[in-house]
Each structure stands twice: as C-alpha cells, then as structure tokens.
Design a protein around this motif. Structure first.
Motif, PDB file in Angstrom:
ATOM      1  N   LEU A   1      -8.198   2.607  11.448  1.00  0.00           N
ATOM      2  CA  LEU A   1      -8.509   4.024  11.274  1.00  0.00           C
ATOM      3  C   LEU A   1      -7.886   4.563   9.990  1.00  0.00           C
ATOM      4  O   LEU A   1      -8.524   5.309   9.230  1.00  0.00           O
ATOM      5  CB  LEU A   1      -8.017   4.812  12.490  1.00  0.00           C
ATOM      6  CG  LEU A   1      -8.303   6.314  12.496  1.00  0.00           C
ATOM      7  CD1 LEU A   1      -9.806   6.567  12.372  1.00  0.00           C
ATOM      8  CD2 LEU A   1      -7.756   6.948  13.769  1.00  0.00           C
ATOM      9  N   TYR A   2      -6.643   4.188   9.718  1.00  0.00           N
ATOM     10  CA  TYR A   2      -5.949   4.630   8.501  1.00  0.00           C
ATOM     11  C   TYR A   2      -6.685   4.147   7.257  1.00  0.00           C
ATOM     12  O   TYR A   2      -6.924   4.925   6.314  1.00  0.00           O
ATOM     13  CB  TYR A   2      -4.517   4.106   8.528  1.00  0.00           C
ATOM     14  CG  TYR A   2      -3.703   4.390   7.288  1.00  0.00           C
ATOM     15  CD1 TYR A   2      -3.255   5.672   6.998  1.00  0.00           C
ATOM     16  CD2 TYR A   2      -3.357   3.359   6.416  1.00  0.00           C
ATOM     17  CE1 TYR A   2      -2.493   5.923   5.867  1.00  0.00           C
ATOM     18  CE2 TYR A   2      -2.590   3.602   5.285  1.00  0.00           C
ATOM     19  CZ  TYR A   2      -2.161   4.884   5.015  1.00  0.00           C
ATOM     20  OH  TYR A   2      -1.401   5.129   3.892  1.00  0.00           O
ATOM     21  N   ALA A   3      -7.054   2.875   7.245  1.00  0.00           N
ATOM     22  CA  ALA A   3      -7.755   2.321   6.084  1.00  0.00           C
ATOM     23  C   ALA A   3      -9.117   2.979   5.904  1.00  0.00           C
ATOM     24  O   ALA A   3      -9.541   3.271   4.771  1.00  0.00           O
ATOM     25  CB  ALA A   3      -7.915   0.813   6.248  1.00  0.00           C
TER      26      ALA A   3
ATOM     27  N   SER B   1       0.826  -1.209   0.000  1.00  0.00           N
ATOM     28  CA  SER B   1       0.000   0.000   0.000  1.00  0.00           C
ATOM     29  C   SER B   1       0.856   1.254   0.000  1.00  0.00           C
ATOM     30  O   SER B   1       0.516   2.248  -0.659  1.00  0.00           O
ATOM     31  CB  SER B   1      -0.918  -0.012   1.227  1.00  0.00           C
ATOM     32  OG  SER B   1      -1.561   1.231   1.399  1.00  0.00           O
ATOM     33  N   TYR B   2       1.976   1.235   0.708  1.00  0.00           N
ATOM     34  CA  TYR B   2       2.835   2.413   0.789  1.00  0.00           C
ATOM     35  C   TYR B   2       3.542   2.686  -0.536  1.00  0.00           C
ATOM     36  O   TYR B   2       3.913   3.836  -0.820  1.00  0.00           O
ATOM     37  CB  TYR B   2       3.863   2.249   1.906  1.00  0.00           C
ATOM     38  CG  TYR B   2       3.241   2.018   3.268  1.00  0.00           C
ATOM     39  CD1 TYR B   2       1.974   2.506   3.563  1.00  0.00           C
ATOM     40  CD2 TYR B   2       3.912   1.315   4.253  1.00  0.00           C
ATOM     41  CE1 TYR B   2       1.399   2.293   4.798  1.00  0.00           C
ATOM     42  CE2 TYR B   2       3.338   1.093   5.495  1.00  0.00           C
ATOM     43  CZ  TYR B   2       2.082   1.586   5.772  1.00  0.00           C
ATOM     44  OH  TYR B   2       1.507   1.377   6.991  1.00  0.00           O
ATOM     45  N   GLY B   3       3.757   1.645  -1.321  1.00  0.00           N
ATOM     46  CA  GLY B   3       4.336   1.842  -2.639  1.00  0.00           C
ATOM     47  C   GLY B   3       3.347   2.427  -3.630  1.00  0.00           C
ATOM     48  O   GLY B   3       3.742   2.975  -4.668  1.00  0.00           O
TER      49      GLY B   3
ATOM     50  N   LEU C   1      -6.799   4.137  -4.727  1.00  0.00           N
ATOM     51  CA  LEU C   1      -6.724   4.570  -3.331  1.00  0.00           C
ATOM     52  C   LEU C   1      -7.511   3.624  -2.435  1.00  0.00           C
ATOM     53  O   LEU C   1      -7.070   3.286  -1.319  1.00  0.00           O
ATOM     54  CB  LEU C   1      -7.253   5.994  -3.226  1.00  0.00           C
ATOM     55  CG  LEU C   1      -6.917   6.793  -1.967  1.00  0.00           C
ATOM     56  CD1 LEU C   1      -5.424   6.830  -1.721  1.00  0.00           C
ATOM     57  CD2 LEU C   1      -7.466   8.212  -2.099  1.00  0.00           C
ATOM     58  N   ALA C   2      -8.658   3.183  -2.892  1.00  0.00           N
ATOM     59  CA  ALA C   2      -9.439   2.210  -2.124  1.00  0.00           C
ATOM     60  C   ALA C   2      -8.683   0.892  -1.995  1.00  0.00           C
ATOM     61  O   ALA C   2      -8.729   0.228  -0.944  1.00  0.00           O
ATOM     62  CB  ALA C   2     -10.790   1.990  -2.801  1.00  0.00           C
ATOM     63  N   LEU C   3      -7.971   0.503  -3.053  1.00  0.00           N
ATOM     64  CA  LEU C   3      -7.164  -0.715  -2.989  1.00  0.00           C
ATOM     65  C   LEU C   3      -6.048  -0.574  -1.964  1.00  0.00           C
ATOM     66  O   LEU C   3      -5.729  -1.526  -1.243  1.00  0.00           O
ATOM     67  CB  LEU C   3      -6.595  -1.034  -4.366  1.00  0.00           C
ATOM     68  CG  LEU C   3      -5.702  -2.278  -4.472  1.00  0.00           C
ATOM     69  CD1 LEU C   3      -6.462  -3.534  -4.030  1.00  0.00           C
ATOM     70  CD2 LEU C   3      -5.173  -2.444  -5.891  1.00  0.00           C
ATOM     71  N   CYS C   4      -5.460   0.606  -1.863  1.00  0.00           N
ATOM     72  CA  CYS C   4      -4.447   0.866  -0.828  1.00  0.00           C
ATOM     73  C   CYS C   4      -5.020   0.607   0.562  1.00  0.00           C
ATOM     74  O   CYS C   4      -4.371  -0.003   1.424  1.00  0.00           O
ATOM     75  CB  CYS C   4      -3.945   2.305  -0.917  1.00  0.00           C
ATOM     76  SG  CYS C   4      -2.958   2.696  -2.363  1.00  0.00           S
TER      77      CYS C   4
ATOM     78  N   LEU D   1     -10.544  17.425   1.021  1.00  0.00           N
ATOM     79  CA  LEU D   1      -9.619  16.343   0.684  1.00  0.00           C
ATOM     80  C   LEU D   1      -8.333  16.471   1.487  1.00  0.00           C
ATOM     81  O   LEU D   1      -7.774  15.476   1.945  1.00  0.00           O
ATOM     82  CB  LEU D   1      -9.313  16.372  -0.816  1.00  0.00           C
ATOM     83  CG  LEU D   1     -10.500  16.156  -1.765  1.00  0.00           C
ATOM     84  CD1 LEU D   1     -10.055  16.322  -3.207  1.00  0.00           C
ATOM     85  CD2 LEU D   1     -11.103  14.768  -1.548  1.00  0.00           C
ATOM     86  N   GLY D   2      -7.869  17.697   1.666  1.00  0.00           N
ATOM     87  CA  GLY D   2      -6.654  17.909   2.445  1.00  0.00           C
ATOM     88  C   GLY D   2      -6.820  17.497   3.896  1.00  0.00           C
ATOM     89  O   GLY D   2      -5.917  16.893   4.489  1.00  0.00           O
ATOM     90  N   ALA D   3      -7.975  17.815   4.473  1.00  0.00           N
ATOM     91  CA  ALA D   3      -8.218  17.429   5.870  1.00  0.00           C
ATOM     92  C   ALA D   3      -8.227  15.915   6.025  1.00  0.00           C
ATOM     93  O   ALA D   3      -7.659  15.370   6.989  1.00  0.00           O
ATOM     94  CB  ALA D   3      -9.544  18.020   6.339  1.00  0.00           C
ATOM     95  N   LEU D   4      -8.847  15.212   5.087  1.00  0.00           N
ATOM     96  CA  LEU D   4      -8.859  13.747   5.145  1.00  0.00           C
ATOM     97  C   LEU D   4      -7.452  13.186   4.979  1.00  0.00           C
ATOM     98  O   LEU D   4      -7.060  12.243   5.667  1.00  0.00           O
ATOM     99  CB  LEU D   4      -9.775  13.195   4.052  1.00  0.00           C
ATOM    100  CG  LEU D   4     -11.278  13.323   4.282  1.00  0.00           C
ATOM    101  CD1 LEU D   4     -12.049  12.955   3.017  1.00  0.00           C
ATOM    102  CD2 LEU D   4     -11.716  12.425   5.453  1.00  0.00           C
ATOM    103  N   ALA D   5      -6.675  13.762   4.062  1.00  0.00           N
ATOM    104  CA  ALA D   5      -5.322  13.270   3.819  1.00  0.00           C
ATOM    105  C   ALA D   5      -4.422  13.488   5.030  1.00  0.00           C
ATOM    106  O   ALA D   5      -3.624  12.615   5.402  1.00  0.00           O
ATOM    107  CB  ALA D   5      -4.734  13.955   2.582  1.00  0.00           C
ATOM    108  N   VAL D   6      -4.530  14.661   5.645  1.00  0.00           N
ATOM    109  CA  VAL D   6      -3.713  14.953   6.830  1.00  0.00           C
ATOM    110  C   VAL D   6      -4.040  13.982   7.958  1.00  0.00           C
ATOM    111  O   VAL D   6      -3.142  13.441   8.623  1.00  0.00           O
ATOM    112  CB  VAL D   6      -3.938  16.407   7.286  1.00  0.00           C
ATOM    113  CG1 VAL D   6      -3.383  16.624   8.694  1.00  0.00           C
ATOM    114  CG2 VAL D   6      -3.282  17.364   6.312  1.00  0.00           C
ATOM    115  N   THR D   7      -5.331  13.743   8.183  1.00  0.00           N
ATOM    116  CA  THR D   7      -5.726  12.836   9.260  1.00  0.00           C
ATOM    117  C   THR D   7      -5.281  11.410   8.969  1.00  0.00           C
ATOM    118  O   THR D   7      -4.819  10.699   9.869  1.00  0.00           O
ATOM    119  CB  THR D   7      -7.251  12.882   9.441  1.00  0.00           C
ATOM    120  OG1 THR D   7      -7.688  14.235   9.526  1.00  0.00           O
ATOM    121  CG2 THR D   7      -7.661  12.155  10.711  1.00  0.00           C
ATOM    122  N   ALA D   8      -5.415  10.987   7.709  1.00  0.00           N
ATOM    123  CA  ALA D   8      -4.961   9.643   7.346  1.00  0.00           C
ATOM    124  C   ALA D   8      -3.457   9.512   7.540  1.00  0.00           C
ATOM    125  O   ALA D   8      -2.970   8.513   8.082  1.00  0.00           O
ATOM    126  CB  ALA D   8      -5.340   9.336   5.898  1.00  0.00           C
ATOM    127  N   GLY D   9      -2.697  10.512   7.098  1.00  0.00           N
ATOM    128  CA  GLY D   9      -1.246  10.459   7.261  1.00  0.00           C
ATOM    129  C   GLY D   9      -0.824  10.350   8.716  1.00  0.00           C
ATOM    130  O   GLY D   9       0.147   9.658   9.044  1.00  0.00           O
TER     131      GLY D   9
END
Length: 432
Positions: free
Chosen positions: A91-93, A32-34, A180-183, A113-121
């Motif tokens: 939570l990350y997934a 997933s990280y790749g 992204l869903a596959l990740c 989208l940025g808020a979701l990405a920051v929280t996921a990261g």
C-alpha cells in the motif's frame, strides 16, 4: 575451570544462517527512507512551484509516518512480519507511486498531493524496528546481538548519507518524481525480500505465543523502564535536528556555499558510524542504563564546543566528535527498550524509541529556526547541546531496573546484561 568463551567478531553475525540475505534485503528497503524526504520535497516543489506547499506536504508526510509508527509496529507484533509487512509495504509503495505520477507534470493541486502524502506516511512500514526485533528473537548470544545492532546503525548512517546523493543523481536526467518512484520500488522489493527470508519465517506472531497476560503493575513497571531510552532518544533527536539547521546558518554567515553544509553533515555521519563501530566491538562491563546518560552528555558537550569553533575546519572536527556519540547513544537506547519490552511487543518498544528520535529531530529543526535569528549562533549550539545533556540527566531519574526473566526470549531467564561481559546494543537508525 573452563576457559572463557572467545569474544565474537562482527563476522560472527554474518555466519548466522540467512543473516546476510536478511540484512541486505532490509537495507534495500530502508534505502528508500534515506531518499524519500528529499524526493517528496523536490517533486512537490516542481509540481506546485511553491516551497511553502512543499514544506507543508513534507511536514504532513513526516508527521503521519513518525507518529503512527508504534501503531504499525503493534500490527507487526500481533500478526507477524509476513502478514503485516507485505500489505503495508504494498500500500505504501502504491501510494508513493501514485504521488510520483501526480507530481510528474506541473499543475497538480497541492491539497491532492498533500492527501496522497499523508496517506502514504500513515502506511510507512517500520522496517528498522522490525529488523531489530528479529535479531533479538533469533540471536542467542548477547555479544553477537550487540554486533548486529551496531552494524545496523552503521549501515543506516551510510544509507542516510547515500540516499540524498542517489536522489541527486536521478534528478540529473529525470524529473524529481522519478526519484519518488524509485523510492516506491526499493521499499516494496526490499520488504518483500526481507519477509520471504527463512529467518523471518521462524518468527511467530504474538497471538500464537502462550504468554500470560501481564498485570497492571507489570505493565506500569515496563512502561517506566521504557521511559529512559525514549527520553534520551528524544533529546538526541532534538539536538541533531537543531544541528542540521545551525550548520546551514553557520555556512551562510561565513559566506560558504551549500556544498560545505553537505561536507560538515557528512562528518557528523562519519563520526557516528565510527562511534557505532567501536561501541559494537567493545564488550562493555558497565550496564547499558549507566552508559546511556554518559553518551548523551558527551554528545551535548561536543555540540556546545562546536559553537566555539573559530573556523570551518574546527567546526567540522567538533561536529564529527559529536557524531561519535550519536550511534552509540541510539544503539544503547534500543538495547534498553528491547530489554524493557513485554513478551511479544519488541517491535513496539523499538518503534517508540524510533518515534522519539524522529519527532525530536523535527522539533529541534523547528526550534532552531525560531532561535537562530534572535540569538548568537554559538549560544544556539550551546542550547542544542544542553538539550542532550538535560535528557541524559533526566534519564538517570527515569532509569528503572527490570528483571531479565520477564523478557519473552529464548535466552535463559537468569542472563542479564551485567552477567555478560558485553551486553547487546542497537542503533537506529535514527529514521528507519
């Protein structure tokens, strides 16, 4: 006089109970990280129609993922992989899946989208440091541990080459958000399979181990011992981050297509995998702290030579030669960090090295972007190599010997990397 023990092969690692299952499960999650960087970039670009928004979201995602890695690693050391990784990965997934859903159709605001990405990261499970800490706990023979860490690095190089290719295959028949869903699916399934492995079940959290609290002087010595691998990892990351952009600039200036960039960077990964394979197979007699500056220097000199390449073929060979030093340098950095770790803090020690190489890579790309338009390309390659050489030289001053007896491990206190014909080594993945 007893005969010396036979040198173990890579197969010795896979003969360890549950090693094959645990290793494979972790690789599924780390695939997933790749994929995730390219998947996020493409998904946000399609949803917003803005490359600037995609770059900003990707930078925020990467920053929280990389910079908070030691914090997440501390949770794993404190509570154990099972109690910490399962909620973290879930939570990350979930957040990645939510981001994929939001980006599936165009028109979603970039701030959302940025808020979701920051929280996921911020929730990214540190699978790489956790796996490496696990091998340090369950493998008794340093030479087998060396093979395990080297295999880890080789596999990770393959993942970071195959990940973007998998994203490319998905977007041929589905929106980028599907990648992204596959990740999300891969990281959750791989992490769950990893933590349910019997090998992981035997690892106890640091809070349950009767380890005496180290004094201030001891913590300071351990911190100094960790500086050498962190400095070199940061230097390697800076150089590699610059190379990615410099190869793109070379292709543009010589009127080559984007496919050429992929092949040259694939040569870098291939050289790294071969270097890691050889590094893991050799029973080194030179201490790891002495090898590390030499490996960083070799990387730097090869990159400087790449700047003199008259043509694409020569550049590819030079970049592959530079890659030959990457996995061994990172492997040795993780080895030293593992040796420097306080009892119950192995995951954190590895995470600091992982953070250094990833932060360095981001800084190297940014720095190369500022210089490549103002300096000759050959000089830019030379500067990227100089960074690695300087990190190696600086690490000589940062090196601090540490008694093996301070390490929290089942190995005998008198055993040291110098006492074995082959100290163990590791890799990183430089991203996982």
């Amino acid at each position: 006089m007893s005969a010396p023990a036979p040198r173990p092969s890579y197969a010795a690692f896979f003969r360890i109970p549950h090693a094959r299952h645990t290793f494979t499960a972790a690789l599924i999650g780390r695939l997933s990280y790749g994929m995730v960087s390219l998947a996020v970039m493409l998904s946000v670009t399609e949803a917003t129609g803005s490359y600037a928004a995609a770059g900003t979201v990707m930078a925020l995602f990467g920053a929280t993922s990389v910079l908070l890695s030691p914090v997440r690693a501390a949770l794993i050391d404190r509570h154990g992989p099972r109690r910490a990784l399962i909620p973290m990965a879930s939570l990350y997934a979930t957040l990645l899946a939510t981001l994929a859903t939001a980006a599936w159709r165009p028109g979603t605001p970039a701030p959302a989208l940025g808020a979701l990405a920051v929280t996921a990261g911020a929730c990214t499970p540190p699978l790489g440091p956790t796996v490496r800490a696990l091998w340090g706990e369950v493998i008794e023979d340093n030479r087998v541990l060396q093979r395990a860490y080297s295999l880890d690095g080789i596999a990770e190089e393959i993942l970071f080459v195959s990940g973007p290719l998998l994203v490319g295959a998905v977007v041929q028949f589905a929106p980028p958000a599907a990648a992204l869903a596959l990740c999300a699916l891969l990281v959750w399934a791989g992490t769950l399979a990893f933590v349910l492995s019997p090998a992981v079940a035997g690892v106890r959290p640091a809070v349950t181990k009767p380890v005496a609290r180290p004094g201030r002087g001891r913590r300071f010595r351990d911190g100094r011992a960790l500086l050498q691998p962190v400095v070199v990892a940061a230097g390697v990351g800076l150089s590699l981050g610059a190379v990615d952009l410099l190869v793109m600039a070379y292709a543009t200036r010589h009127q080559h297509g984007n496919d050429v960039v992929a092949w040259v960077l694939a040569a870098l990964s291939l050289g790294s995998a071969l270097g890691g394979l050889l590094n893991g197979a050799v029973d080194w007699r030179t201490p790891a702290r002495a090898r590390l500056p030499l490996l960083a220097g070799g990387l730097g000199l090869a990159l400087a030579a790449a700047g003199l390449a008259p043509g694409l073929g020569t550049l590819t060979v030079a970049v592959a030669c530079a890659g030959f030093f990457v996995a061994p340098a990172l492997t040795t950095s993780y080895l030293i960090a593992d040796e420097a770790a306080l009892p119950g803090r192995r995951t954190q020690a590895g995470a600091w090295v992982n953070t250094a190489v990833n932060a360095g890579s981001a800084g190297g790309t940014a720095g190369a972007g500022l210089l490549v338009g103002h300096l000759p390309l050959g000089l830019c390659f030379a500067l990227s190599g100089t960074v690695a050489v300087a990190a190696g030289l600086l690490s000589v001053r940062r090196a601090a010997p540490r008694p093996r007896g301070a390490r929290g491990t089942a190995r005998p206190a008198t055993e040291s990397p110098q006492s074995h014909s082959g100290p163990h080594a590791e890799s990183s993945s430089r991203h996982g």
